[in-house]
Enzyme design. Structure first.
Site, PDB file in Angstrom:
ATOM      1  N   GLY A  13      38.237  34.365  37.566  1.00 12.46           N
ATOM      2  CA  GLY A  13      37.405  34.351  36.374  1.00 12.46           C
ATOM      3  C   GLY A  13      36.062  35.016  36.525  1.00 12.46           C
ATOM      4  CB  SER A  14      34.249  36.444  39.396  1.00 13.26           C
ATOM      5  OG  SER A  14      35.246  37.220  40.032  1.00 13.26           O
ATOM      6  CE  LYS A  29      38.920  38.683  41.882  1.00 11.26           C
ATOM      7  NZ  LYS A  29      38.683  37.404  41.176  1.00 11.26           N
ATOM      8  CD  GLU A  52      44.281  39.599  43.471  1.00 10.85           C
ATOM      9  OE1 GLU A  52      44.693  39.613  44.647  1.00 10.85           O
ATOM     10  OE2 GLU A  52      43.249  39.000  43.115  1.00 10.85           O
TER      11      GLU A  52
END
Length: 243
Positions: free
Chosen positions: A39-40, A42, A160
């Site tokens: 949730g930052s 990215k 990812e």
């Protein structure tokens, strides 16, 4: 030499700030890790860079040229999503590599030559007629990366790339990234698995609540990563590698 420069990038949705005042630069041929809690911001950062989401403010420059049009980003910047299966559209590995080249309007001869070069570069000749459904997770990611490299992007974004992979597949993807780095590709990687990637990277950017809280050399980032709840083993930097 500077490849990418981002100045004051912001993104808002439903009146909420997702990214705020993001500014950084990437050197040509460098590999950068983007890390932070869930949730930052990215993945949204990657989407804005690629042009899949329209930023609320700020500017993006590639090789000194401002990318003001969405199509410029779509052509110059490649993005490989976490689920590589969604990006492999060809019925075989060879057809998937050709798909993007055909959309670039190349001649048949150029498509054939580039396809052979990419199959050889990524050691995929033995799999050229394989169905994507029969590939391992690592092989699928490798094919997805190969297909975007075939289109000669200026910047490669990986979201990812190690998620849900077993050990052999993880090594396969890491080897692919290492080879691209050795050849001078500029790469930005979003990953919550910093311990597997850190030694491959030159620079680390840490996001917290949509803002940059660290932007510097990866070898100086380990404590800041831990402070932001990103797992990094207590090992010398050079040993933080799965290769």
């Amino acid at each position: 030499m500077e490849e990418l420069r981002v100045e004051g990038l912001s993104y808002e949705a439903d009146g909420r700030s997702i990214l705020g005042d993001i500014s950084f630069s990437l050197e040509k041929g460098s590999v950068t890790l983007v890390a932070g809690r869930n949730g930052s911001g990215k993945t949204m950062l990657l989407k804005c860079l690629k042009g899949l989401e329209k930023e609320s403010g700020g500017s993006i420059f590639l090789e000194g040229r401002k990318l003001s049009k969405r199509k410029d980003r779509l052509m110059s910047i490649a993005l490989v999503f976490q689920d590589a299966s969604l990006e492999i559209v060809g019925q075989t590995v060879e057809k998937d590599i050709k798909f993007g080249l055909e959309n670039q309007g190349l001649t048949k001869e150029e498509i054939e030559r580039t396809t052979e070069e990419i199959l050889d570069k990524f050691s995929l000749k033995a799999l050229r007629r394989a169905s994507p459904g029969h590939l391992s997770g690592g092989e699928k990611r490798k094919v997805a990366i190969a297909s975007v490299v075939a289109m000669d992007p200026k910047l490669i974004l990986l979201d990812e790339p190690l998620a849900n992979l077993d050990y052999p597949s993880t090594r396969l993807v890491l080897e692919t990234i290492s080879e691209l780095k050795a050849e001078g590709s500029t790469i930005m990687i979003v990953s919550h698995e910093a311990e597997k990637l850190l030694a491959l990277t030159d620079k680390t950017i840490i996001l917290k609540d949509g803002r940059i809280v660290f932007d510097g050399e990866s070898r100086l980032s380990t404590e800041r990563l831990r402070e932001n709840d990103v797992y990094v083993p207590q090992l010398p930097f050079e040993e933080l590698s799965w290769l």
